[in-house]
Structure formats: structure tokens, C-alpha cells
Design a protein around this motif. Structure first.
Motif, PDB file in Angstrom:
ATOM      1  N   VAL A 189      -3.383  17.448  -0.559  1.00 13.05           N
ATOM      2  CA  VAL A 189      -3.829  16.110  -0.959  1.00 13.05           C
ATOM      3  C   VAL A 189      -2.710  15.383  -1.695  1.00 13.05           C
ATOM      4  CG1 VAL A 189      -5.441  14.840  -2.429  1.00 13.05           C
ATOM      5  CG2 VAL A 189      -6.264  16.758  -1.034  1.00 13.05           C
ATOM      6  N   ASP A 190      -2.024  16.079  -2.597  1.00  7.04           N
ATOM      7  CA  ASP A 190      -0.912  15.461  -3.327  1.00  7.04           C
ATOM      8  C   ASP A 190       0.207  15.036  -2.385  1.00  7.04           C
ATOM      9  OD1 ASP A 190      -2.216  15.763  -5.717  1.00  7.04           O
ATOM     10  OD2 ASP A 190      -1.160  17.600  -6.294  1.00  7.04           O
ATOM     11  N   GLY A 191       0.443  15.828  -1.335  1.00  2.92           N
ATOM     12  CA  GLY A 191       1.466  15.462  -0.359  1.00  2.92           C
ATOM     13  C   GLY A 191       1.145  14.150   0.320  1.00  2.92           C
ATOM     14  N   ARG A 246      -7.798  -2.644   6.571  1.00  3.55           N
ATOM     15  CA  ARG A 246      -6.353  -2.887   6.481  1.00  3.55           C
ATOM     16  C   ARG A 246      -5.545  -1.846   7.254  1.00  3.55           C
ATOM     17  NH1 ARG A 246      -1.827  -2.168   6.657  1.00  3.55           N
ATOM     18  NH2 ARG A 246      -0.125  -2.708   5.222  1.00  3.55           N
ATOM     19  N   ILE A 247      -5.978  -0.602   7.168  1.00 10.95           N
ATOM     20  CA  ILE A 247      -5.267   0.478   7.856  1.00 10.95           C
ATOM     21  C   ILE A 247      -6.253   1.580   8.224  1.00 10.95           C
ATOM     22  CG2 ILE A 247      -4.645   1.685   5.705  1.00 10.95           C
ATOM     23  CD1 ILE A 247      -1.931   2.370   7.089  1.00 10.95           C
ATOM     24  N   SER A 248      -6.125   2.078   9.438  1.00 12.06           N
ATOM     25  CA  SER A 248      -6.967   3.189   9.893  1.00 12.06           C
ATOM     26  C   SER A 248      -6.272   4.514   9.599  1.00 12.06           C
ATOM     27  CB  SER A 248      -7.248   3.070  11.390  1.00 12.06           C
ATOM     28  OG  SER A 248      -8.132   2.007  11.669  1.00 12.06           O
ATOM     29  N   VAL A 249      -7.073   5.539   9.318  1.00  4.91           N
ATOM     30  CA  VAL A 249      -6.535   6.855   8.962  1.00  4.91           C
ATOM     31  C   VAL A 249      -7.179   7.924   9.843  1.00  4.91           C
ATOM     32  CG1 VAL A 249      -6.233   8.570   7.134  1.00  4.91           C
ATOM     33  CG2 VAL A 249      -6.169   6.123   6.566  1.00  4.91           C
ATOM     34  N   VAL A 250      -6.322   8.796  10.409  1.00  7.82           N
ATOM     35  CA  VAL A 250      -6.780   9.912  11.249  1.00  7.82           C
ATOM     36  C   VAL A 250      -6.222  11.213  10.699  1.00  7.82           C
ATOM     37  CG1 VAL A 250      -6.800  10.932  13.570  1.00  7.82           C
ATOM     38  CG2 VAL A 250      -6.852   8.434  13.293  1.00  7.82           C
ATOM     39  N   GLY A 251      -7.070  12.222  10.570  1.00  8.05           N
ATOM     40  CA  GLY A 251      -6.626  13.542  10.122  1.00  8.05           C
ATOM     41  C   GLY A 251      -6.526  14.522  11.288  1.00  8.05           C
ATOM     42  N   PHE A 252      -6.353  15.786  10.933  1.00 10.43           N
ATOM     43  CA  PHE A 252      -6.255  16.837  11.951  1.00 10.43           C
ATOM     44  C   PHE A 252      -6.793  18.127  11.331  1.00 10.43           C
ATOM     45  CE2 PHE A 252      -4.658  19.014  15.588  1.00 10.43           C
ATOM     46  CZ  PHE A 252      -4.232  18.046  16.501  1.00 10.43           C
ATOM     47  N   ASP A 253      -7.739  18.772  11.991  1.00 12.37           N
ATOM     48  CA  ASP A 253      -8.330  20.070  11.628  1.00 12.37           C
ATOM     49  C   ASP A 253      -9.853  19.996  11.588  1.00 12.37           C
ATOM     50  OD1 ASP A 253      -5.911  21.354  11.426  1.00 12.37           O
ATOM     51  OD2 ASP A 253      -5.856  21.358   9.229  1.00 12.37           O
ATOM     52  N   ALA A 274      -4.437  13.623   4.924  1.00 14.49           N
ATOM     53  CA  ALA A 274      -5.200  12.397   5.174  1.00 14.49           C
ATOM     54  C   ALA A 274      -6.067  12.030   3.972  1.00 14.49           C
ATOM     55  CB  ALA A 274      -6.066  12.565   6.421  1.00 14.49           C
ATOM     56  N   LEU A 275      -6.662  13.025   3.315  1.00 12.81           N
ATOM     57  CA  LEU A 275      -7.476  12.758   2.132  1.00 12.81           C
ATOM     58  C   LEU A 275      -6.620  12.216   0.993  1.00 12.81           C
ATOM     59  CD1 LEU A 275      -9.864  15.863   2.120  1.00 12.81           C
ATOM     60  CD2 LEU A 275     -10.337  13.547   2.923  1.00 12.81           C
ATOM     61  N   GLY A 276      -5.385  12.715   0.883  1.00  9.79           N
ATOM     62  CA  GLY A 276      -4.473  12.175  -0.119  1.00  9.79           C
ATOM     63  C   GLY A 276      -4.138  10.720   0.156  1.00  9.79           C
ATOM     64  N   ARG A 294      -1.168  -0.897  17.811  1.00  7.90           N
ATOM     65  CA  ARG A 294       0.056  -0.774  18.611  1.00  7.90           C
ATOM     66  C   ARG A 294       1.201  -0.135  17.827  1.00  7.90           C
ATOM     67  NH1 ARG A 294      -3.473  -1.354  21.445  1.00  7.90           N
ATOM     68  NH2 ARG A 294      -3.815  -2.854  23.129  1.00  7.90           N
ATOM     69  N   ARG A 295       1.084  -0.090  16.505  1.00  5.21           N
ATOM     70  CA  ARG A 295       2.067   0.605  15.669  1.00  5.21           C
ATOM     71  C   ARG A 295       1.338   1.629  14.815  1.00  5.21           C
ATOM     72  NH1 ARG A 295       4.061  -4.748  14.785  1.00  5.21           N
ATOM     73  NH2 ARG A 295       6.085  -5.100  15.795  1.00  5.21           N
ATOM     74  N   VAL A 296       1.787   2.876  14.886  1.00  2.81           N
ATOM     75  CA  VAL A 296       1.121   3.949  14.151  1.00  2.81           C
ATOM     76  C   VAL A 296       2.168   4.800  13.433  1.00  2.81           C
ATOM     77  CG1 VAL A 296       1.123   5.450  16.192  1.00  2.81           C
ATOM     78  CG2 VAL A 296      -0.485   5.891  14.335  1.00  2.81           C
ATOM     79  N   ALA A 297       1.835   5.260  12.232  1.00  3.76           N
ATOM     80  CA  ALA A 297       2.713   6.146  11.467  1.00  3.76           C
ATOM     81  C   ALA A 297       2.216   7.582  11.589  1.00  3.76           C
ATOM     82  CB  ALA A 297       2.751   5.724  10.005  1.00  3.76           C
ATOM     83  N   TYR A 298       3.142   8.515  11.449  1.00  3.16           N
ATOM     84  CA  TYR A 298       2.773   9.932  11.391  1.00  3.16           C
ATOM     85  C   TYR A 298       3.342  10.520  10.117  1.00  3.16           C
ATOM     86  CZ  TYR A 298       2.513  14.942  12.361  1.00  3.16           C
ATOM     87  OH  TYR A 298       2.242  16.281  12.270  1.00  3.16           O
ATOM     88  N   VAL A 299       2.482  11.096   9.284  1.00  2.03           N
ATOM     89  CA  VAL A 299       2.910  11.803   8.077  1.00  2.03           C
ATOM     90  C   VAL A 299       3.008  13.275   8.433  1.00  2.03           C
ATOM     91  CG1 VAL A 299       2.404  12.361   5.693  1.00  2.03           C
ATOM     92  CG2 VAL A 299       1.827  10.097   6.589  1.00  2.03           C
ATOM     93  N   ALA A 300       4.215  13.762   8.511  1.00  2.80           N
ATOM     94  CA  ALA A 300       4.473  15.120   8.992  1.00  2.80           C
ATOM     95  C   ALA A 300       4.224  16.167   7.907  1.00  2.80           C
ATOM     96  CB  ALA A 300       5.917  15.221   9.485  1.00  2.80           C
ATOM     97  N   GLY A 301       3.967  17.394   8.357  1.00  6.55           N
ATOM     98  CA  GLY A 301       3.777  18.526   7.456  1.00  6.55           C
ATOM     99  C   GLY A 301       5.084  19.238   7.170  1.00  6.55           C
ATOM    100  N   PRO A 302       5.024  20.505   6.747  1.00  6.57           N
ATOM    101  CA  PRO A 302       6.235  21.250   6.383  1.00  6.57           C
ATOM    102  C   PRO A 302       7.228  21.344   7.540  1.00  6.57           C
ATOM    103  CG  PRO A 302       4.262  22.402   5.656  1.00  6.57           C
ATOM    104  CD  PRO A 302       3.795  21.295   6.534  1.00  6.57           C
TER     105      PRO A 302
END
Length: 334
Positions: free
Chosen positions: A216-218, A259-266, A242-244, A174-182
Motif C-alpha cells: 500500500v505504501d508503494g 478524474r482517474i480510473s484505477v485497476v488492480g491485479f490479484d 492499487a489500494l495505496g 486512450r492514455r494509461v499508466a502502469y505502476v510496476a512492482g519489484p
């Protein structure tokens, strides 16, 4: 000795000028003449000189491809498809990498403009107005972004985000974070719009974790912030980010997906090879490359499309996205 245009003309029973037209501008000769010339050229192993043909047609038979980072595994798949499709139409590809520096894009386009017939700009970072300066002067097709008045090809990121959020909602998140790109990435803004719409539809809380380098570092740099937030899932701008996240979570012994689910894109190749294998939204990378070339060649044929007509709606193609469920997502922890 290599066959010459005169040898082809003699074997085909036509003039040398007819051979030139048949090979450079086949629409200007009768079909039977074109067939005789092509057959003669094939029998003799004759291949027209690109420079000489360019003097006749006014074209170089080269396409410029400018992209932000060739080290990003997303782009080689697109470029390979571009090259394959361009080769079908006897076009060569000139490739240039800007190292994620928006200031390099416009100078590169200007520097290459006389050596190519136009450009495919992959995920350009330059501003809209900077790119519009080339409208009406240089044929351009934009990939992974929309900039009027240029033709464009984009992935259906909104639907991809809808699929990802629907998947997470079904798992109890029910709560999700988004790690944005440039910040300069149009794809990032497009994905964020789709994500905001999807979380609103599913009545989920979205926490935006800020902009990072699409590497990955990002992802690793923001992983601690994500882990400290009250979320049970995180969606990354792309698979590298996501790999980072996965790497940093593993180092801190934060269990994924328990503990936490991770979803990538591409859906780059590495996404399915890591542990846990990455759930991601797959983009039709090869289709984007092929479609970009097709739009570019159509642009060269249609003078109306080259005009900088602000009232004209440029051609736009949207390619599908598909959620690929793997081991990095699971039921939300309580």
C-alpha cells in the motif's frame, strides 16, 4: 495404550514388514493385502510414525514452501490451497517468508533441504542461475514464475491485461499508466509484457511509472506522479499498490473514477471492500496452489523430471485470469 505396528500385523494376519510396505510403499504389496492392512490400521486407530516411515521410503513427507511476503494477502490463499492439497496425500507443509529479500531465498532452501522432499517456490526473487544450482539435486516446482528446468505454474497475465485494457478502451481511455512492482519480480515483467502488447493492439499510449514496493505504501508513494501525468487510468502491479493509489487520491480529493480510473491485479479480499470497490484482474490463487502440489508429487514419481536436462521442456501449467469490474473504473474524463 496406542496401537503398534505389531498389533496391526496381528489383526491383518500379515507380518510387520508387510504392514510397513503396505503403509509406506503400497505399490509393492498386493491390493488385497493393502486393503486388510489399511482396514486393520483404521480399526485400531494406528497412525504410522513419520520418522520411521522416512527411514523406509527415504522421504520426509514434508514440502517446503518459500514465499516473499506472507503479509501480502495474495499468498495466504495460495498457501491454504497448498496445505489442503498436500494434506490429501499425507504431506505436511513447512513455510518460510523471505520478507521480499532475494538474498534470503537460496540460504533458506539449503537450510531446509534435508527436512523436506522438495520445494514449492512462490514468486521467487532470486536470479535464474542461483535457482538452477539446485536442478538435479532438489525437487522444485515454481509458482508465479518460469525458470528452466523446473516445472511451473503461472497465471495468464497477458490475457488478464488484455481484458483490462479492452475494458478501459471501451470506456474511452486512450492514455494509461502502469505502476510496476519489484524489479526482481518475474510476474511484474510478465504483466508488463502483456500490458505493452495489449496497449499496442488497442493503439493506446502507455506511461510506465517506475518500480515500487508491492505494498500500500508503494502505491501511495507514486500516486502524485501518476496524478501529474496526462493519463485517465492507471493499472497497478497488484491490488495492494492499487489500494495505496486510492488512499492517496482520496487524501488529495482526486475523484476515482471521475478524474482517474484505477485497476488492480490479484483480486484479494480487500479489493471488494474498499470505497470505491476496486476493479481488478482476478487470479485463480487456489488453483495455482493445488496445481503446484500435483506437479510436485508427479515430480517425485518421475525420476526423468528430476534430471537437469537442458534439452527437456519442463511441465508448465497456466491458470486463467478474469477481469472483475467494480466501481473504481468509469468513462474517461474529457
Amino acid at each position: 495404550m496406542a496401537a503398534t505396528i505389531k498389533d496391526v500385523a496381528r489383526l491383518a494376519g500379515v507380518s510387520a514388514s508387510s504392514v510397513c510396505r503396505a503403509l509406506a510403499k503400497p505399490e509393492q504389496v498386493r491390493p488385497e493385502t493393502r486393503e486388510r492392512v489399511e482396514r486393520a490400521a483404521s480399526d485400531l486407530g494406528y497412525y504410522p510414525n513419520r520418522a520411521a516411515r522416512g527411514l523406509i521410503t527415504g522421504r520426509t513427507a514434508n514440502i517446503g514452501v518459500v514465499l516473499p511476503d506472507l503479509a501480502n494477502p495474495f499468498f495466504p490463499s495460495v498457501v491454504k490451497a497448498i496445505q489442503t492439497q498436500a494434506r490429501r496425500f499425507d504431506y505436511a507443509v513447512f513455510l518460510s517468508d523471505t520478507d521480499e529479500d532475494p538474498a534470503l531465498e537460496v540460504p533458506l532452501i539449503r537450510a531446509l533441504a534435508k527436512q523436506v522432499d522438495g520445494f514449492l517456490l512462490c514468486s521467487p526473487r532470486a536470479g535464474d542461475e542461483e535457482l538452477r544450482a539446485f536442478a538435479g539435486h532438489t525437487p522444485i516446482v515454481v509458482l508465479n514464475r518460469r525458470v528452466t528446468p523446473f516445472p511451473s505454474v503461472t497465471a495468464d497475465s497477458a490475457d488478464g491485461m488484455r481484458q483490462a485494457i479492452g475494458h478501459l478502451h471501451a470506456l474511452g481511455h486512450r492514455r494509461v499508466a502502469y505502476v510496476a512492482g519489484p524489479r526482481t519480480s518475474w510476474s511484474n515483467r510478465d504483466r508488463l509484457r502483456g500490458l505493452r502488447s495489449a496497449t499496442s493492439t488497442y493503439d493506446m499510449e502507455l506511461i510506465e511509472a517506475g518500480n515500487v514496493a508491492p505494498t500500500v505504501d508503494g502505491g501511495a508513494a507514486v500516486a502524485d506522479l501518476v496524478a501529474a501525468s496526462p493519463v485517465t487510468a492507471v493499472i497497478a502491479y497488484n491490488d495492494l499498490v492499487a489500494l495505496g493509489l486510492l488512499n492517496r487520491f482520496r487524501a488529495r480529493e482526486i475523484a476515482v473514477p471521475e478524474r482517474i480510473s484505477v485497476v488492480g491485479f490479484d483480486d484479494i479480499l480487500l479489493a471488494g471492500l474498499v470505497t470505491p470497490a476496486l476493479t481488478t484482474v482476478a487470479i485463480a490463487k487456489e488453483q495455482i496452489g493445488r496445481t503446484g502440489v500435483d506437479l510436485f508429487l508427479e515430480l517425485l514419481k518421475n525420476d526423468e523430471l528430476l534430471k537437469n536436462d537442458e534439452g527437456r521442456k519442463p511441465p508448465h501449467k497456466r491458470t486463467p485470469t478474469q477481469l472483475i469490474v467494480r466501481a473504481s473504473t468509469g468513462p474517461a474524463h474529457l
